[in-house]
Write a protein that holds these residues in place. Structure first.
Motif, PDB file in Angstrom:
ATOM      1  N   ARG A   1       0.729  -1.086  -0.204  1.00 58.86           N
ATOM      2  CA  ARG A   1      -0.025  -0.084  -0.045  1.00 58.86           C
ATOM      3  C   ARG A   1       0.832   1.254  -0.017  1.00 58.86           C
ATOM      4  NH1 ARG A   1      -5.053   1.274   3.899  1.00 58.86           N
ATOM      5  NH2 ARG A   1      -5.790   3.193   2.721  1.00 58.86           N
ATOM      6  N   VAL A   2       1.991   1.049   0.665  1.00 62.86           N
ATOM      7  CA  VAL A   2       3.058   2.370   0.691  1.00 62.86           C
ATOM      8  C   VAL A   2       3.513   2.577  -0.636  1.00 62.86           C
ATOM      9  CG1 VAL A   2       5.066   3.265   1.747  1.00 62.86           C
ATOM     10  CG2 VAL A   2       3.427   1.916   3.284  1.00 62.86           C
ATOM     11  N   ILE A   3       3.879   1.406  -1.395  1.00 59.47           N
ATOM     12  CA  ILE A   3       4.662   1.509  -2.502  1.00 59.47           C
ATOM     13  C   ILE A   3       3.488   2.046  -3.776  1.00 59.47           C
ATOM     14  CG2 ILE A   3       5.281  -0.079  -4.580  1.00 59.47           C
ATOM     15  CD1 ILE A   3       6.294  -1.924  -2.416  1.00 59.47           C
ATOM     16  N   ASP A   4       2.433   1.694  -3.461  1.00 60.66           N
ATOM     17  CA  ASP A   4       1.223   2.171  -4.440  1.00 60.66           C
ATOM     18  C   ASP A   4       0.907   3.595  -4.172  1.00 60.66           C
ATOM     19  OD1 ASP A   4       1.028  -0.080  -5.619  1.00 60.66           O
ATOM     20  OD2 ASP A   4      -0.743  -0.777  -4.567  1.00 60.66           O
ATOM     21  N   ALA A   5       1.026   4.335  -3.174  1.00 62.13           N
ATOM     22  CA  ALA A   5       0.809   5.396  -2.603  1.00 62.13           C
ATOM     23  C   ALA A   5       1.873   6.447  -2.965  1.00 62.13           C
ATOM     24  CB  ALA A   5       0.392   5.484  -1.014  1.00 62.13           C
ATOM     25  N   CYS A   6       2.885   5.944  -2.849  1.00 61.20           N
ATOM     26  CA  CYS A   6       3.799   6.731  -3.360  1.00 61.20           C
ATOM     27  C   CYS A   6       4.257   6.691  -4.715  1.00 61.20           C
ATOM     28  CB  CYS A   6       5.513   6.351  -2.811  1.00 61.20           C
ATOM     29  SG  CYS A   6       5.731   6.283  -1.108  1.00 61.20           S
ATOM     30  N   ALA A   7       4.125   5.848  -5.579  1.00 60.78           N
ATOM     31  CA  ALA A   7       4.029   5.606  -7.029  1.00 60.78           C
ATOM     32  C   ALA A   7       3.081   6.488  -7.602  1.00 60.78           C
ATOM     33  CB  ALA A   7       3.959   4.279  -7.335  1.00 60.78           C
ATOM     34  N   GLU A   8       1.809   6.538  -7.046  1.00 59.38           N
ATOM     35  CA  GLU A   8       0.619   7.334  -7.593  1.00 59.38           C
ATOM     36  C   GLU A   8       1.043   8.985  -7.410  1.00 59.38           C
ATOM     37  OE1 GLU A   8      -2.662   6.717  -4.750  1.00 59.38           O
ATOM     38  OE2 GLU A   8      -2.904   4.702  -5.848  1.00 59.38           O
ATOM     39  N   ARG A   9       1.892   9.239  -6.546  1.00 58.55           N
ATOM     40  CA  ARG A   9       2.145  10.798  -6.243  1.00 58.55           C
ATOM     41  C   ARG A   9       3.494  10.993  -7.173  1.00 58.55           C
ATOM     42  NH1 ARG A   9      -0.447   9.134  -1.725  1.00 58.55           N
ATOM     43  NH2 ARG A   9      -1.955  10.376  -0.783  1.00 58.55           N
ATOM     44  N   GLY A  10       4.018  10.055  -7.684  1.00 63.09           N
ATOM     45  CA  GLY A  10       5.488  10.419  -8.455  1.00 63.09           C
ATOM     46  C   GLY A  10       6.641  10.227  -7.710  1.00 63.09           C
ATOM     47  N   PHE A  11       6.622   9.905  -6.490  1.00 63.94           N
ATOM     48  CA  PHE A  11       7.797   9.769  -5.759  1.00 63.94           C
ATOM     49  C   PHE A  11       9.007   8.953  -6.551  1.00 63.94           C
ATOM     50  CE2 PHE A  11       6.732  10.447  -0.911  1.00 63.94           C
ATOM     51  CZ  PHE A  11       5.972  11.338  -1.212  1.00 63.94           C
ATOM     52  N   GLY A  12      10.092   9.108  -6.225  1.00 64.35           N
ATOM     53  CA  GLY A  12      11.268   8.452  -7.006  1.00 64.35           C
ATOM     54  C   GLY A  12      11.632   7.075  -6.146  1.00 64.35           C
ATOM     55  N   GLY A  13      11.346   6.986  -4.727  1.00 63.65           N
ATOM     56  CA  GLY A  13      12.001   5.933  -4.000  1.00 63.65           C
ATOM     57  C   GLY A  13      11.383   5.668  -2.780  1.00 63.65           C
ATOM     58  N   ILE A  14      11.894   4.622  -2.059  1.00 61.39           N
ATOM     59  CA  ILE A  14      11.344   4.386  -0.946  1.00 61.39           C
ATOM     60  C   ILE A  14      12.517   3.670  -0.041  1.00 61.39           C
ATOM     61  CG2 ILE A  14       9.686   2.895   0.734  1.00 61.39           C
ATOM     62  CD1 ILE A  14       7.953   2.809  -1.478  1.00 61.39           C
ATOM     63  N   VAL A  15      12.614   4.076   1.459  1.00 59.79           N
ATOM     64  CA  VAL A  15      13.530   3.531   2.299  1.00 59.79           C
ATOM     65  C   VAL A  15      12.667   2.712   3.203  1.00 59.79           C
ATOM     66  CG1 VAL A  15      15.341   4.096   3.920  1.00 59.79           C
ATOM     67  CG2 VAL A  15      14.792   5.454   1.797  1.00 59.79           C
ATOM     68  N   PHE A  16      12.920   1.249   3.314  1.00 56.41           N
ATOM     69  CA  PHE A  16      12.296   0.472   4.225  1.00 56.41           C
ATOM     70  C   PHE A  16      13.236   0.004   5.360  1.00 56.41           C
ATOM     71  CE2 PHE A  16      10.460  -0.607  -0.026  1.00 56.41           C
ATOM     72  CZ  PHE A  16       9.113  -0.590   0.295  1.00 56.41           C
ATOM     73  N   TRP A  17      12.490  -0.452   6.363  1.00 51.74           N
ATOM     74  CA  TRP A  17      13.247  -0.752   7.609  1.00 51.74           C
ATOM     75  C   TRP A  17      13.063  -2.366   7.689  1.00 51.74           C
ATOM     76  CZ3 TRP A  17      14.926   2.451  11.886  1.00 51.74           C
ATOM     77  CH2 TRP A  17      14.905   3.687  11.867  1.00 51.74           C
ATOM     78  N   LYS A  18      14.062  -3.061   7.932  1.00 51.71           N
ATOM     79  CA  LYS A  18      14.348  -4.412   7.846  1.00 51.71           C
ATOM     80  C   LYS A  18      12.895  -5.127   8.267  1.00 51.71           C
ATOM     81  CE  LYS A  18      17.341  -8.469   8.335  1.00 51.71           C
ATOM     82  NZ  LYS A  18      17.222  -9.425   9.364  1.00 51.71           N
ATOM     83  N   ARG A  19      12.506  -4.701   9.732  1.00 46.44           N
ATOM     84  CA  ARG A  19      11.531  -5.617  10.283  1.00 46.44           C
ATOM     85  C   ARG A  19      10.429  -5.307   9.798  1.00 46.44           C
ATOM     86  NH1 ARG A  19      13.000  -1.122  13.698  1.00 46.44           N
ATOM     87  NH2 ARG A  19      11.406   0.463  14.219  1.00 46.44           N
TER      88      ARG A  19
END
Ligand code: ZN
Length: 286
Positions: free
Chosen positions: A33-51
């Protein structure tokens, strides 16, 4: 200096900004859901936490790229020294190596390294930094073999005792040079450097040490909690444009990662609203 007023292609979300995407934390969104929400807005990337990845690092990395973004980073290393580090070095090394494995599966561009505080009984930042450097020297080759870059993040001196005896860009660059691996560099976080008028000079003295990350938030004038009361860009006192100009002047051309730990404010808000606010502020004040 790059112009961000028209789009968010150079913007990355650190998922900590949504209160981490874990059950019971923040809004508890799933990574997809985070990926879709960022992609829809045209973000360039995401930084995740391992857990947050739940053993699905490869799948989540592929999903992020399929959505047109990069995995800008993975957070974060175990503390290497100080009161929050494991007393057993072997455990720290194992945990770090496992993080490197995850970063490789995820296809993350870098792993954020926070070195930990002052070694108990040493009363010495210098000795603690030396010990952290020795430990990191043992880990860096494994990261290099796995194609993972390590971004050393100096923290604000208020964390010197427990979270990071590494508090200046100067010492981070020195640590990089001492370790001497091609896959090691530094991350600059506005929250940690906004006050430092010698930032430009330190970066200039850092020479060819790579800047692997640039983290955005703001320092609130009435900060109530040093760890969990970071401000949204534009709400605080940091000179965001000038800091970015300095960091880009030193050669940084990667994505700008928004990283806001805010348990009483932003973590309580609807993630869609948080993401929209980030976009608007990124274009207008960063
Ligand atoms: Zn940071």
């Amino acid at each position: 200096m790059r112009n961000f007023s028209e789009n968010c292609a150079c913007l990355a979300l650190n998922t900590a900004t949504l209160g981490h995407i874990l059950e019971g934390k923040g809004a508890g969104w799933q990574p997809e859901r985070v990926i879709d929400a960022c992609a829809e807005r045209g973000f360039g990337g995401i930084v995740f936490w391992k857990r947050e990845l739940g053993g699905r690092a490869f799948e989540i990395g592929e999903r992020t790229r399929a959505a047109g973004m990069e995995v800008t980073g993975l957070c974060r290393s175990p503390f290497l020294v100080g009161p929050l580090a494991s007393p057993a070095l072997a455990e720290t090394v194992d945990e770090f190596n496992s993080l490197i494995d995850t970063a490789a599966e995820l296809g993350a561009k870098a792993v954020t390294v926070v070195v930990g505080g002052v070694v108990a009984g040493s009363h010495s930042m210098a000795e603690s930094l030396r010990t952290a450097t020795e430990i990191l020297s043992k880990i860096a080759p494994y990261a290099e073999r796995n194609g993972v870059r390590l971004a050393l993040e100096p923290l604000h001196p208020v964390y010197g005792g427990d979270r990071s005896c590494l508090v200046t860009v100067r010492d981070a660059a020195k640590m990089c040079r001492e370790i001497g691996s091609s896959n090691i560099g530094i991350a600059i976080d506005v929250y940690h450097v906004w006050w430092d008028l010698s930032l430009e000079e330190q970066l200039s003295n850092a020479g060819d040490v790579q800047i692997l990350g640039y983290h955005l938030c703001d320092w609130l004038a009435d900060t109530k909690d040093m760890l969990l009361d970071r401000g949204m860009m534009g709400d605080g006192v940091a000179d965001l444009r000038n800091i970015r100009r300095t960091v880009e002047g030193a050669g940084f051309d990667g994505l700008c990662e928004v990283e806001i730990f805010s348990d009483k404010n932003w973590w309580k808000k609807d993630p869609d609203y948080v993401l929209d606010t980030i976009m608007q502020r990124f274009k207008s004040v960063c």
